[in-house]
Design an enzyme around this catalytic site. Structure first.
Site, PDB file in Angstrom:
ATOM      1  N   GLU A   1       0.864  -1.187   0.000  1.00 20.33           N
ATOM      2  CA  GLU A   1       0.000   0.000   0.000  1.00 20.33           C
ATOM      3  C   GLU A   1       0.899   1.235   0.000  1.00 20.33           C
ATOM      4  OE1 GLU A   1      -3.299   1.004  -0.218  1.00 20.33           O
ATOM      5  OE2 GLU A   1      -2.252   2.926  -0.088  1.00 20.33           O
TER       6      GLU A   1
ATOM      7  N   HIS B   1     -25.321  -2.629  -0.992  1.00 20.78           N
ATOM      8  CA  HIS B   1     -26.440  -2.511  -1.924  1.00 20.78           C
ATOM      9  C   HIS B   1     -27.160  -3.842  -2.147  1.00 20.78           C
ATOM     10  CE1 HIS B   1     -25.739   1.614  -3.059  1.00 20.78           C
ATOM     11  NE2 HIS B   1     -24.458   1.367  -3.255  1.00 20.78           N
TER      12      HIS B   1
ATOM     13  N   LYS C   1     -26.803   6.986  -8.928  1.00 23.38           N
ATOM     14  CA  LYS C   1     -27.822   6.682  -7.916  1.00 23.38           C
ATOM     15  C   LYS C   1     -28.383   7.940  -7.267  1.00 23.38           C
ATOM     16  CE  LYS C   1     -25.066   3.262  -6.139  1.00 23.38           C
ATOM     17  NZ  LYS C   1     -24.375   2.587  -7.225  1.00 23.38           N
TER      18      LYS C   1
ATOM     19  N   ILE D   1     -13.425  -0.469 -10.417  1.00 24.25           N
ATOM     20  CA  ILE D   1     -14.230  -0.964  -9.287  1.00 24.25           C
ATOM     21  C   ILE D   1     -14.820   0.235  -8.526  1.00 24.25           C
ATOM     22  CG2 ILE D   1     -14.319  -2.550  -7.320  1.00 24.25           C
ATOM     23  CD1 ILE D   1     -13.452  -3.998  -9.860  1.00 24.25           C
ATOM     24  N   GLU D   2     -15.791   0.854  -9.159  1.00 19.46           N
ATOM     25  CA  GLU D   2     -16.529   1.933  -8.478  1.00 19.46           C
ATOM     26  C   GLU D   2     -17.745   1.288  -7.803  1.00 19.46           C
ATOM     27  OE1 GLU D   2     -18.254   4.781 -11.148  1.00 19.46           O
ATOM     28  OE2 GLU D   2     -18.657   3.317 -12.691  1.00 19.46           O
TER      29      GLU D   2
ATOM     30  N   CYS E   1     -16.511  13.751  22.801  1.00 15.44           N
ATOM     31  CA  CYS E   1     -17.738  13.640  21.986  1.00 15.44           C
ATOM     32  C   CYS E   1     -18.086  12.177  21.747  1.00 15.44           C
ATOM     33  CB  CYS E   1     -17.552  14.307  20.627  1.00 15.44           C
ATOM     34  SG  CYS E   1     -17.105  16.031  20.679  1.00 15.44           S
TER      35      CYS E   1
ATOM     36  N   CYS F   1     -16.807  18.473  18.012  1.00 15.41           N
ATOM     37  CA  CYS F   1     -15.613  19.335  18.129  1.00 15.41           C
ATOM     38  C   CYS F   1     -14.552  18.976  17.104  1.00 15.41           C
ATOM     39  CB  CYS F   1     -15.048  19.298  19.541  1.00 15.41           C
ATOM     40  SG  CYS F   1     -13.893  17.959  19.827  1.00 15.41           S
TER      41      CYS F   1
HETATM   42  C1  LIG Z   1     -18.410   8.733  -3.392  1.00 17.72           C
HETATM   43  C2  LIG Z   1     -18.442   7.238  -3.379  1.00 17.72           C
HETATM   44  C3  LIG Z   1     -19.546   6.550  -2.858  1.00 17.72           C
HETATM   45  C4  LIG Z   1     -19.586   5.167  -2.878  1.00 17.72           C
HETATM   46  N1  LIG Z   1     -20.613   4.502  -2.239  1.00 17.72           N
HETATM   47  C5  LIG Z   1     -20.614   3.145  -2.215  1.00 17.72           C
HETATM   48  C6  LIG Z   1     -21.603   2.431  -1.496  1.00 17.72           C
HETATM   49  O1  LIG Z   1     -22.416   3.018  -0.779  1.00 17.72           O
HETATM   50  N2  LIG Z   1     -21.617   1.081  -1.591  1.00 17.72           N
HETATM   51  C7  LIG Z   1     -20.720   0.391  -2.338  1.00 17.72           C
HETATM   52  O2  LIG Z   1     -20.833  -0.818  -2.428  1.00 17.72           O
HETATM   53  N3  LIG Z   1     -19.725   1.036  -2.974  1.00 17.72           N
HETATM   54  C8  LIG Z   1     -19.629   2.388  -2.901  1.00 17.72           C
HETATM   55  N4  LIG Z   1     -18.616   3.061  -3.513  1.00 17.72           N
HETATM   56  C9  LIG Z   1     -17.588   2.297  -4.193  1.00 17.72           C
HETATM   57  C10 LIG Z   1     -16.561   1.720  -3.235  1.00 17.72           C
HETATM   58  O3  LIG Z   1     -16.188   2.659  -2.258  1.00 17.72           O
HETATM   59  C11 LIG Z   1     -15.351   1.291  -4.047  1.00 17.72           C
HETATM   60  O4  LIG Z   1     -15.776   0.490  -5.113  1.00 17.72           O
HETATM   61  C12 LIG Z   1     -14.360   0.498  -3.228  1.00 17.72           C
HETATM   62  O5  LIG Z   1     -14.014   1.183  -2.054  1.00 17.72           O
HETATM   63  C13 LIG Z   1     -13.127   0.252  -4.081  1.00 17.72           C
HETATM   64  O6  LIG Z   1     -12.171  -0.379  -3.301  1.00 17.72           O
HETATM   65  P1  LIG Z   1     -10.722  -0.566  -3.875  1.00 17.72           P
HETATM   66  O7  LIG Z   1      -9.991  -1.366  -2.875  1.00 17.72           O
HETATM   67  O8  LIG Z   1     -10.809  -1.077  -5.272  1.00 17.72           O
HETATM   68  O9  LIG Z   1     -10.141   0.914  -4.032  1.00 17.72           O
HETATM   69  P2  LIG Z   1      -9.446   1.855  -2.960  1.00 17.72           P
HETATM   70  O10 LIG Z   1     -10.128   1.860  -1.673  1.00 17.72           O
HETATM   71  O11 LIG Z   1      -9.267   3.178  -3.619  1.00 17.72           O
HETATM   72  O12 LIG Z   1      -8.039   1.170  -2.737  1.00 17.72           O
HETATM   73  C14 LIG Z   1      -7.006   1.163  -3.683  1.00 17.72           C
HETATM   74  C15 LIG Z   1      -5.707   1.259  -2.928  1.00 17.72           C
HETATM   75  O13 LIG Z   1      -4.626   1.117  -3.829  1.00 17.72           O
HETATM   76  C16 LIG Z   1      -3.574   1.951  -3.382  1.00 17.72           C
HETATM   77  N5  LIG Z   1      -2.659   2.162  -4.494  1.00 17.72           N
HETATM   78  C17 LIG Z   1      -2.898   2.821  -5.657  1.00 17.72           C
HETATM   79  N6  LIG Z   1      -1.791   2.828  -6.429  1.00 17.72           N
HETATM   80  C18 LIG Z   1      -0.833   2.155  -5.756  1.00 17.72           C
HETATM   81  C19 LIG Z   1       0.525   1.829  -6.019  1.00 17.72           C
HETATM   82  N7  LIG Z   1       1.134   2.228  -7.142  1.00 17.72           N
HETATM   83  N8  LIG Z   1       1.224   1.119  -5.093  1.00 17.72           N
HETATM   84  C20 LIG Z   1       0.636   0.718  -3.931  1.00 17.72           C
HETATM   85  N9  LIG Z   1      -0.655   1.015  -3.619  1.00 17.72           N
HETATM   86  C21 LIG Z   1      -1.380   1.713  -4.521  1.00 17.72           C
HETATM   87  C22 LIG Z   1      -4.313   3.209  -2.954  1.00 17.72           C
HETATM   88  O14 LIG Z   1      -3.540   4.018  -2.109  1.00 17.72           O
HETATM   89  C23 LIG Z   1      -5.543   2.631  -2.275  1.00 17.72           C
HETATM   90  O15 LIG Z   1      -5.365   2.465  -0.890  1.00 17.72           O
HETATM   91  C24 LIG Z   1     -18.524   4.447  -3.459  1.00 17.72           C
HETATM   92  C25 LIG Z   1     -17.402   5.128  -3.946  1.00 17.72           C
HETATM   93  C26 LIG Z   1     -17.340   6.508  -3.862  1.00 17.72           C
HETATM   94  C27 LIG Z   1     -16.096   7.223  -4.271  1.00 17.72           C
END
Ligand SMILES: Cc1cc2nc3c(=O)[nH]c(=O)nc-3n(C[C@H](O)[C@H](O)[C@H](O)COP(=O)(O)OP(=O)(O)OC[C@H]3O[C@@H](n4cnc5c(N)ncnc54)[C@H](O)[C@@H]3O)c2cc1C
Length: 495
Positions: free
Chosen positions: A34, A52, A253, A349-350, A416, A451
């Site tokens: 990370e 969801h 959404k 992966i959004e 708090c 706070c």
């Molecule tokens: C506004 C918003 C609302 C959302 N609401 C929901 C919801 O209600 N329900 C739901 O199911 N999903 C929701 N999502 C989607 C969900 O949050 C994401 O799909 C999920 O968190 C993605 O996880 P991830 O591990 O792929 O990405 P991330 O959590 O972004 O993790 C990726 C990690 O990779 C690391 N990284 C990147 N490049 C490198 C590198 N070169 N070397 C080492 N590490 C690296 C980053 O620092 C990060 O920690 C939402 C997203 C957003 C932004």
């Protein structure tokens, strides 16, 4: 530092941590790297926290498949990993006749996706279930399998369980490039040196496109940062007990008003593409958008009791659905590309990526099996991650017992949120030790009340400095150059 592993996972968000947890069941040497000073600092800790039901994704897409497969996994997962999860259901609320017709279409989509138990309720029933709802409501779609969680607890719990089963995590370690032998991955380059490995899982969230491009995979695939802004309301003000979505539009959404596991109400997110993937700022226009969105669902919401604002970045990709029958241009990528051996590639992966994370992890295992990896279960594999005591969640009897055992739990540091010194010190000695102020915030919920850390911060800095045996001048908010203090203003006598 050991430099040879079977699998390296790039990125410790909820997806990377869940993949590590799933793989750790087998006799594999697993490393998660990370780039930040803590895990879960990307999208995984700045989202709506909704598990969801699965009615929103377009039928036939990977998003729909993963969402619907993962949703029922959450009860067992929450039980094993000991994180907060509440399957309280959610509502899509219509406020005019046209929107009521849209609910019918959404219900049909839910049925195509295989979401159980959904039905439309009348306006009167909606008003009964949520008395604060817009009095103009014309009805709502009820999804009983929707839920809410604490996304950071989920991420840390998955990571800790992976560690318990032998995985290693390296923070402040950034992937830079692959090391290839012909078309086979044999290692990676990082800012801390080279590592050998047989497999790499690309779970780099918003940077996943840049990772896959290093080995020429999907050069046309691009991730855009789609910012979602939020505001959090003070718990003492009007509390909403439900998860309320507006009728979705082509932008997504929409802006929801929802309860959180911690008892606050949050409003958000909007959706705006930004050129800078790291721009987590909040904007005046964004707040206006949130205000309008909130008023549509709960007009009585008093946004003057806003205590905090934040923004998260969606990894909005342009991958068309792999299903030839489906026209959809922003699907998840979950694949082992044919052109390079040893890469499990996750992209775009959004949302609903948080919900889908356990199903994505299972799919990663299945893909690796199909590619010939021999998975042998560990002789001893523990699926349980024990949680640490949270003082405010205990009854008086339990609190007294805990304080007798460790008087640190009798010293309240965050007034708090009632977080004690004992909890802070426990997090410093946890499997992934907290080393920044924000790391404590995410783990214990300190500094998140009215706070916003004004009272606790100096005391936390002091505890950290003593426990970590470093100068208070070295304590950071979130790693890197985010120092709290710039210098000493006066020296005490004898000091
Ligand atoms: C506004 C918003 C609302 C959302 N609401 C929901 C919801 O209600 N329900 C739901 O199911 N999903 C929701 N999502 C989607 C969900 O949050 C994401 O799909 C999920 O968190 C993605 O996880 P991830 O591990 O792929 O990405 P991330 O959590 O972004 O993790 C990726 C990690 O990779 C690391 N990284 C990147 N490049 C490198 C590198 N070169 N070397 C080492 N590490 C690296 C980053 O620092 C990060 O920690 C939402 C997203 C957003 C932004």
């Amino acid at each position: 530092m050991k430099n040879e592993y079977d699998v390296v996972v790039i990125g410790a968000g909820v997806v990377g941590c869940m993949v590590a947890r799933w793989l750790a069941r087998y006799q594999l040497d697993i490393l998660v790297i990370e780039k930040e000073a803590d895990i879960g600092m990307g999208a995984s800790s700045a989202n709506s926290a909704i598990v969801h039901a699965g009615y929103d994704p377009v039928p036939g897409t990977l998003k729909a498949e993963m969402n619907v497969a993962a949703n029922p996994m959450w009860d067992t997962l929450a039980g094993e990993l000991n994180f907060g999860f509440d399957r309280r259901g959610d509502y899509v609320v219509a406020v005019n006749h046209g929107e009521l017709l849209d609910l019918e279409k959404l219900l049909q989509q839910a049925q195509k996706n295989g979401v159980p138990g959904m039905h439309i309720i009348t306006a009167a029933e909606m008003k009964h279930r949520e008395p604060n709802i817009n009095p103009d409501t014309t009805g709502a779609l009820w999804a009983p399998t929707g839920g809410i969680c604490d996304p950071f607890q989920v991420t840390i719990a998955a990571a800790e369980n992976a560690i318990e089963n032998g995985a290693t995590f390296l923070l402040e370690t950034a992937f830079q490039d692959f090391i290839l032998d012909s078309h086979k991955i044999i290692g990676i380059k990082t800012n801390r040196g080279d590592l050998k490995c047989r497999w790499v899982v690309n779970a780099a969230g918003i940077y996943a496109d840049e990772v896959m491009h290093k080995v020429g995979v999907r050069p046309e695939f691009k991730i855009q940062a789609r910012r979602g802004e939020y505001l959090i309301l003070d718990r003492a003000d009007l509390a909403i007990n439900n998860v309320l979505f507006p009728v979705p539009s082509e932008k997504g959404k929409g802006i929801l008003v929802t309860a959180t596991l911690h008892g606050n109400t949050i409003v958000g997110p909007n959706a705006n593409v930004l050129p800078d993937k790291e721009d987590h700022s909040v904007s005046r226009d964004g707040m206006d958008e949130l205000q309008q969105g909130a008023a549509k669902l709960v007009p009585s919401l008093n946004l003057r009791s806003t205590i905090a604002l934040f923004a998260g970045m969606r990894a909005y990709g342009n991958a068309p659905s792999e299903n030839p029958k489906v026209k959809y241009s922003s699907d998840f990528i979950i694949e082992i590309p044919k052109t390079v051996k040893g890469l499990v590639n996750l992209g775009g992966i959004e949302s609903p990526g948080l919900t889908a994370a356990p199903a994505i992890a299972q799919r990663v295992v299945d893909l690796m099996k199909d590619a010939g990896e021999k998975f042998v279960e560990r002789k001893v594999w523990c699926p349980i991650r024990p949680s640490r005591p949270h003082f405010r969640e205990m009854n008086q009897e339990e609190q007294i017992k805990l304080v007798k055992k460790d008087p640190g739990y009798g010293r309240i540091i965050c007034r708090c949120e009632n977080v004690t010194e004992g909890e802070i010190i426990a997090e410093m000695h946890a499997p992934i030790p907290a080393r920044t102020y924000d790391a404590f915030k995410r783990r214990t919920w300190l500094g998140t009340g009215r706070c916003l850390g004004g009272f606790d911060m100096p005391r936390v800095v002091d505890i950290m400095s003593k426990e970590m045996n470093v100068s208070p001048l070295e304590i950071t908010k979130k790693g890197g150059s985010s120092l709290f203090l710039t210098g000493i203003t006066k020296i005490q006598e004898g000091g």
